[in-house]
Design a protein around this motif. Structure first.
Motif, PDB file in Angstrom:
ATOM      1  N   GLU A  35       0.620  -1.171  -0.079  1.00  0.00           N
ATOM      2  CA  GLU A  35       0.059   0.407  -0.055  1.00  0.00           C
ATOM      3  C   GLU A  35       0.679   0.993   0.043  1.00  0.00           C
ATOM      4  OE1 GLU A  35      -3.764  -1.628   2.412  1.00  0.00           O
ATOM      5  OE2 GLU A  35      -2.217  -0.698   3.915  1.00  0.00           O
ATOM      6  N   ASN A  36       2.263   1.006   0.725  1.00  0.00           N
ATOM      7  CA  ASN A  36       2.589   2.682   0.274  1.00  0.00           C
ATOM      8  C   ASN A  36       3.583   2.452  -0.476  1.00  0.00           C
ATOM      9  OD1 ASN A  36       3.876   3.796   3.590  1.00  0.00           O
ATOM     10  ND2 ASN A  36       3.350   2.209   3.778  1.00  0.00           N
ATOM     11  N   ILE A  37       3.847   1.650  -1.471  1.00  0.00           N
ATOM     12  CA  ILE A  37       4.424   1.591  -2.043  1.00  0.00           C
ATOM     13  C   ILE A  37       3.316   2.259  -3.896  1.00  0.00           C
ATOM     14  CG2 ILE A  37       5.389   0.373  -4.250  1.00  0.00           C
ATOM     15  CD1 ILE A  37       6.383  -1.553  -2.305  1.00  0.00           C
ATOM     16  N   LEU A  38       1.900   1.835  -3.489  1.00  0.00           N
ATOM     17  CA  LEU A  38       1.025   2.001  -4.153  1.00  0.00           C
ATOM     18  C   LEU A  38       0.548   3.571  -3.710  1.00  0.00           C
ATOM     19  CD1 LEU A  38      -0.753  -0.828  -4.715  1.00  0.00           C
ATOM     20  CD2 LEU A  38       0.693   0.354  -6.610  1.00  0.00           C
ATOM     21  N   VAL A  39       0.627   4.282  -3.210  1.00  0.00           N
ATOM     22  CA  VAL A  39       0.478   6.007  -2.535  1.00  0.00           C
ATOM     23  C   VAL A  39       0.112   6.512  -3.653  1.00  0.00           C
ATOM     24  CG1 VAL A  39       0.882   7.754  -0.855  1.00  0.00           C
ATOM     25  CG2 VAL A  39       1.011   5.379   0.090  1.00  0.00           C
ATOM     26  N   PRO A  40       1.484   6.819  -4.996  1.00  0.00           N
ATOM     27  CA  PRO A  40       1.823   7.704  -5.835  1.00  0.00           C
ATOM     28  C   PRO A  40       0.878   7.668  -6.690  1.00  0.00           C
ATOM     29  CG  PRO A  40       3.911   6.875  -5.004  1.00  0.00           C
ATOM     30  CD  PRO A  40       2.612   6.643  -4.269  1.00  0.00           C
ATOM     31  N   ALA A  41       0.015   6.704  -6.930  1.00  0.00           N
ATOM     32  CA  ALA A  41      -0.736   6.085  -7.660  1.00  0.00           C
ATOM     33  C   ALA A  41      -1.979   7.108  -6.998  1.00  0.00           C
ATOM     34  CB  ALA A  41      -1.071   4.605  -8.303  1.00  0.00           C
ATOM     35  N   TRP A  42      -2.598   7.147  -6.152  1.00  0.00           N
ATOM     36  CA  TRP A  42      -3.532   7.298  -5.840  1.00  0.00           C
ATOM     37  C   TRP A  42      -3.968   8.848  -6.169  1.00  0.00           C
ATOM     38  CZ3 TRP A  42      -3.661   5.713   0.447  1.00  0.00           C
ATOM     39  CH2 TRP A  42      -3.332   4.475   0.376  1.00  0.00           C
ATOM     40  N   ALA A  43      -2.805   9.577  -6.171  1.00  0.00           N
ATOM     41  CA  ALA A  43      -3.389  10.926  -6.459  1.00  0.00           C
ATOM     42  C   ALA A  43      -2.569  11.335  -8.102  1.00  0.00           C
ATOM     43  CB  ALA A  43      -1.589  11.612  -5.636  1.00  0.00           C
ATOM     44  N   ASN A  44      -2.300  10.646  -8.391  1.00  0.00           N
ATOM     45  CA  ASN A  44      -1.955  10.162  -9.456  1.00  0.00           C
ATOM     46  C   ASN A  44      -1.116   9.669 -10.185  1.00  0.00           C
ATOM     47  OD1 ASN A  44      -0.524  13.280  -9.713  1.00  0.00           O
ATOM     48  ND2 ASN A  44       1.003  12.146  -7.823  1.00  0.00           N
ATOM     49  N   GLU A  45      -2.351   9.623 -12.118  1.00  0.00           N
ATOM     50  CA  GLU A  45      -2.756   8.643 -12.693  1.00  0.00           C
ATOM     51  C   GLU A  45      -0.971   7.968 -13.092  1.00  0.00           C
ATOM     52  OE1 GLU A  45      -4.223   7.335 -17.236  1.00  0.00           O
ATOM     53  OE2 GLU A  45      -5.700   8.906 -15.664  1.00  0.00           O
ATOM     54  N   ILE A  46      -0.528   6.658 -12.542  1.00  0.00           N
ATOM     55  CA  ILE A  46       0.111   5.666 -13.389  1.00  0.00           C
ATOM     56  C   ILE A  46       0.413   5.467 -14.209  1.00  0.00           C
ATOM     57  CG2 ILE A  46       2.158   4.879 -12.651  1.00  0.00           C
ATOM     58  CD1 ILE A  46       2.287   6.226  -9.960  1.00  0.00           C
ATOM     59  N   PRO A  47       0.673   4.754 -15.519  1.00  0.00           N
ATOM     60  CA  PRO A  47       1.169   4.439 -16.533  1.00  0.00           C
ATOM     61  C   PRO A  47       1.081   2.620 -16.394  1.00  0.00           C
ATOM     62  CG  PRO A  47       2.201   5.942 -17.419  1.00  0.00           C
ATOM     63  CD  PRO A  47       1.890   6.509 -16.109  1.00  0.00           C
ATOM     64  N   ASN A  48       0.702   2.133 -16.894  1.00  0.00           N
ATOM     65  CA  ASN A  48       1.255   0.932 -16.291  1.00  0.00           C
ATOM     66  C   ASN A  48       1.241   0.129 -15.144  1.00  0.00           C
ATOM     67  OD1 ASN A  48       1.368   1.015 -19.732  1.00  0.00           O
ATOM     68  ND2 ASN A  48       3.331   1.713 -19.375  1.00  0.00           N
ATOM     69  N   LEU A  49       1.030   1.113 -14.453  1.00  0.00           N
ATOM     70  CA  LEU A  49       0.924   0.611 -13.118  1.00  0.00           C
ATOM     71  C   LEU A  49       1.200  -1.011 -12.775  1.00  0.00           C
ATOM     72  CD1 LEU A  49      -0.010   1.638 -10.188  1.00  0.00           C
ATOM     73  CD2 LEU A  49      -2.078   1.053 -10.378  1.00  0.00           C
ATOM     74  N   THR A  50       0.843  -1.709 -12.625  1.00  0.00           N
ATOM     75  CA  THR A  50       0.939  -3.232 -12.243  1.00  0.00           C
ATOM     76  C   THR A  50       2.088  -3.723 -13.350  1.00  0.00           C
ATOM     77  OG1 THR A  50      -1.633  -4.267 -12.833  1.00  0.00           O
ATOM     78  CG2 THR A  50      -0.109  -5.699 -12.770  1.00  0.00           C
ATOM     79  N   SER A  51       2.044  -3.503 -13.633  1.00  0.00           N
ATOM     80  CA  SER A  51       3.428  -4.092 -14.654  1.00  0.00           C
ATOM     81  C   SER A  51       5.358  -2.923 -14.200  1.00  0.00           C
ATOM     82  CB  SER A  51       3.918  -3.884 -16.005  1.00  0.00           C
ATOM     83  OG  SER A  51       3.597  -2.369 -16.592  1.00  0.00           O
TER      84      SER A  51
ATOM     85  N   ALA B 208      11.382   2.257  -3.628  1.00  0.00           N
ATOM     86  CA  ALA B 208      10.051   1.278  -3.849  1.00  0.00           C
ATOM     87  C   ALA B 208       9.032   2.648  -4.632  1.00  0.00           C
ATOM     88  CB  ALA B 208       9.492   0.041  -3.811  1.00  0.00           C
ATOM     89  N   ARG B 209       8.733   3.175  -3.640  1.00  0.00           N
ATOM     90  CA  ARG B 209       7.670   4.439  -3.558  1.00  0.00           C
ATOM     91  C   ARG B 209       8.320   5.158  -4.650  1.00  0.00           C
ATOM     92  NH1 ARG B 209       5.991   7.147   0.983  1.00  0.00           N
ATOM     93  NH2 ARG B 209       8.040   7.940   1.491  1.00  0.00           N
ATOM     94  N   ALA B 210       9.531   5.441  -4.132  1.00  0.00           N
ATOM     95  CA  ALA B 210       9.798   6.528  -5.385  1.00  0.00           C
ATOM     96  C   ALA B 210       9.779   5.970  -6.522  1.00  0.00           C
ATOM     97  CB  ALA B 210      11.473   7.345  -5.318  1.00  0.00           C
ATOM     98  N   LEU B 211       9.893   5.116  -6.872  1.00  0.00           N
ATOM     99  CA  LEU B 211      10.370   4.342  -8.713  1.00  0.00           C
ATOM    100  C   LEU B 211       9.101   4.579  -9.269  1.00  0.00           C
ATOM    101  CD1 LEU B 211      12.773   1.592  -7.649  1.00  0.00           C
ATOM    102  CD2 LEU B 211      13.396   3.162  -9.358  1.00  0.00           C
ATOM    103  N   MET B 212       7.435   4.032  -8.038  1.00  0.00           N
ATOM    104  CA  MET B 212       6.650   4.329  -8.967  1.00  0.00           C
ATOM    105  C   MET B 212       6.152   5.466  -9.568  1.00  0.00           C
ATOM    106  SD  MET B 212       4.728   1.400  -8.396  1.00  0.00           S
ATOM    107  CE  MET B 212       3.567   1.143  -9.381  1.00  0.00           C
ATOM    108  N   SER B 213       7.139   6.560  -9.644  1.00  0.00           N
ATOM    109  CA  SER B 213       6.517   7.949  -9.862  1.00  0.00           C
ATOM    110  C   SER B 213       7.385   8.267 -11.049  1.00  0.00           C
ATOM    111  CB  SER B 213       5.605   8.866  -9.072  1.00  0.00           C
ATOM    112  OG  SER B 213       7.187   8.621  -8.239  1.00  0.00           O
ATOM    113  N   GLY B 214       8.708   7.945 -10.345  1.00  0.00           N
ATOM    114  CA  GLY B 214      10.078   8.175 -10.750  1.00  0.00           C
ATOM    115  C   GLY B 214      10.602   7.621 -11.812  1.00  0.00           C
TER     116      GLY B 214
END
Ligand SMILES: Nc1ncnc2c1ncn2[C@@H]1O[C@H](COP(=O)(O)OP(=O)(O)OP(=O)(O)O)[C@@H](O)[C@H]1O
Length: 217
Positions: free
Chosen positions: A95-111, A145-151
């Motif tokens: 859930e912590n890693i996915l926090v950036p996806a709550w506020a912003n659309e992350i393309p290809n979230l699952t991959s 890992a969380r920074a890599l979600m959006s970065g």
């Protein structure tokens, strides 16, 4: 990819950054080296738009982002790992890693998540644990890992090795080596070169808010 042009920044009226010029080329890993209180965190917060400079420009990917907020940074796929990690203790690791996806659309979230777990299988192994159950070093990996979600384009790492035990430091360095090989652009801060020397393509020294390029050695 990232440029500071004559940045001045103040906190509560006290000048902290003084005429800072800095350049991070696409696909390189650049260090911002200086002791406690030199202005490393202030510099990275300025890149993220969390602190507005009093003058000068922050250019990301050719765009003037000086007055834009964190949301616009996310749209440019900039990720930030703060020094103090700031995980939400009661949420699970995933859930912590996915926090950036709550506020912003992350393309290809699952991959993207699958790629992060492939990069750091140990994080996947404890993905269902709550963040408060992890050691400080493990929390750093989760914050990365969380920074890599959006970065996916530009990553800012504030003292990633600070307070991490030697074995996990080596692991963190090897993850950063992989990211470097994948061509990610990274600006990272450290108080000295202990952990980052063989990772960095270029470096800047920061001292009392002034930044100078470090000669290649
Ligand atoms: N909220 C604040 N209010 C007043 N001064 C601050 C504040 N935050 C930082 N400073 C001052 O700004 C200067 C730069 O701090 P900064 O946190 O950027 O340094 P740093 O190089 O990241 O060091 P550290 O590793 O200690 O965080 C320091 O002199 C600090 O005292």
């Amino acid at each position: 990819m990232l440029k500071f042009e004559n940045i001045n920044a103040s906190i509560a009226g006290t000048p902290i950054l003084r005429d800072v010029n800095l350049n991070v080329e696409k696909g390189t890993m650049v260090g911002l080296i200086g002791r406690n209180g030199a202005g490393k965190t202030t510099s990275l917060r300025t890149v993220m738009g969390l602190l507005k400079p009093t003058s000068g420009q922050v250019i990301i990917d050719g765009q003037d982002m000086t007055v834009e907020g964190a949301y616009e940074r996310a749209a440019l796929h900039v990720g930030y790992m703060p020094e103090d990690r700031r995980l939400v203790p009661d949420l699970t690791v995933e859930e912590n890693i996915l926090v950036p996806a709550w506020a912003n659309e992350i393309p290809n979230l699952t991959s993207r998540l699958a790629w992060i777990y492939e990069l750091m299988p140990e994080v996947e192994a404890f993905s269902s644990r709550r963040a408060l159950q992890l050691s400080g070093g493990q929390q750093k990996l989760v914050a990365l890992a969380r920074a890599l979600m959006s970065g996916s384009h530009l990553l800012l790492l504030d003292e990633p090795f600070e307070g991490v035990a030697p074995a996990l430091s080596r692991r963190l360095a090897s993850v950063l080596h992989t990211l470097k090989d994948e061509g990610l652009t990274v600006l990272l801060s450290e108080s000295d070169y202990t952990h980052s020397a063989d990772l960095l393509d270029a470096g800047y020294r920061i001292e009392r808010g002034s930044v100078t390029p470090i000669e290649q050695h």
